[in-house]
Design an enzyme around this catalytic site. Structure first.
Site, PDB file in Angstrom:
ATOM      1  CB  SER A  47      -0.539  -9.812  -4.910  1.00  0.00           C
ATOM      2  OG  SER A  47       0.151  -9.095  -4.043  1.00  0.00           O
ATOM      3  CB  THR A  48       2.150  -7.433  -8.026  1.00  0.00           C
ATOM      4  OG1 THR A  48       2.846  -7.402  -6.685  1.00  0.00           O
ATOM      5  CG2 THR A  48       2.708  -6.209  -8.718  1.00  0.00           C
ATOM      6  CG  HIS A  73      -1.768  -9.541  -1.118  1.00  0.00           C
ATOM      7  ND1 HIS A  73      -0.735 -10.450  -1.728  1.00  0.00           N
ATOM      8  CD2 HIS A  73      -2.591 -10.370  -0.268  1.00  0.00           C
ATOM      9  CE1 HIS A  73      -0.855 -11.533  -1.481  1.00  0.00           C
ATOM     10  NE2 HIS A  73      -2.024 -11.521  -0.512  1.00  0.00           N
ATOM     11  CG  MET A 166       6.354 -11.145  -5.779  1.00  0.00           C
ATOM     12  SD  MET A 166       7.484  -9.569  -5.367  1.00  0.00           S
ATOM     13  CE  MET A 166       7.172  -8.546  -6.933  1.00  0.00           C
ATOM     14  CG  ASP A 169      -1.440 -15.162   0.233  1.00  0.00           C
ATOM     15  OD1 ASP A 169      -1.642 -16.251   1.103  1.00  0.00           O
ATOM     16  OD2 ASP A 169      -2.092 -14.299   0.399  1.00  0.00           O
TER      17      ASP A 169
END
Length: 226
Positions: A47-48, A73, A166, A169
């Site tokens: 993600s991030t 993401h 973050m 997930d």
């Protein structure tokens, strides 16, 4: 963490949307995965900070690396361009996944934004299903959905990698992958932009090994030969 109630234009509050698990896409694994084949499949979630972390990992892999499926993401309008950029930089072929694509050695499939991607198996080959569905762990695509599907159909043939991001997930799905016999790797705190998803996966007992970003390609290749 507590969720702030949503406020309507009339000033009234309503309950926040529930945080759904991968159960909404498929049931939790209840037994052993299919028998092992000779091919590995690598499942990665990020993600991030993941776009650059993925670039570094994929650039380090040779053209004949095992097939890779990725959930990053990202909004749906960006995943195709992201895949094209990586394809121009890497020895492996990289593209946005389409429903029914076969997972092939030397190829990376990236989940399209706003669609879940699941790993499936037909005989000795793996393929992906790209599906609509509700948010899972507040994301679509969701790493938990991909990882759970890998636990179902790949088991010990799979390697799971959870990277910078973050939230949580992928943490539950990675534990399910490990329980099904997969080898699982988490990116370490020092090399993460946000040490959220890997931290949660470690805390839930789903990680076999914690390594720095630069060591992830080596772990992928080492388990391809094991």
């Amino acid at each position: 963490p507590p969720v702030t109630p949503l406020v309507t234009p009339l000033g009234r509050t309503r309950a926040p949307e529930p945080k759904l698990s991968a159960d909404v896409m498929m049931p939790a694994p209840s037994g052993g995965a299919m028998a092992r084949t000779t091919e590995r499949v690598i499942c990665i979630g990020a993600s991030t900070g993941g776009t650059e972390a993925l670039r570094e990992v994929l650039e380090a892999l040779p053209a004949d690396s095992p097939g890779i499926v990725i959930v990053q993401h990202m909004p749906e309008s960006f995943t195709a361009a992201f895949a094209r950029r990586l394809d121009s930089l890497c020895e492996m072929t990289v593209r946005e996944a389409r429903d029914g694509d076969t997972v092939l050695r030397g190829q990376v499939l990236i989940a399209p934004g706003n669609r879940h991607m699941l790993l499936q198996r037909s005989g000795a080959r793996y393929l992906v299903a790209v599906k609509e569905g509700p948010l899972v762990s507040r994301h679509r695509p969701s790493v938990d959905v991909l990882f759970r599907s890998a636990a179902h159909c790949a088991g010990g043939n799979a390697v799971g990698v959870i990277m910078t991001g973050m939230g949580d997930d992928g943490a539950t799905g990675m534990r399910e992958m490990k329980q099904a016999g997969a080898f699982t790797v988490a990116q370490d705190e020092e090399s993460c932009v946000v040490f959220g998803m890997p931290k949660e996966a470690i805390a839930r007992g789903g990680v076999d090994k914690v390594v720095g970003l630069s060591s992830i390609p080596r772990e992928i290749l080492r388990h391809d030969r094991s």
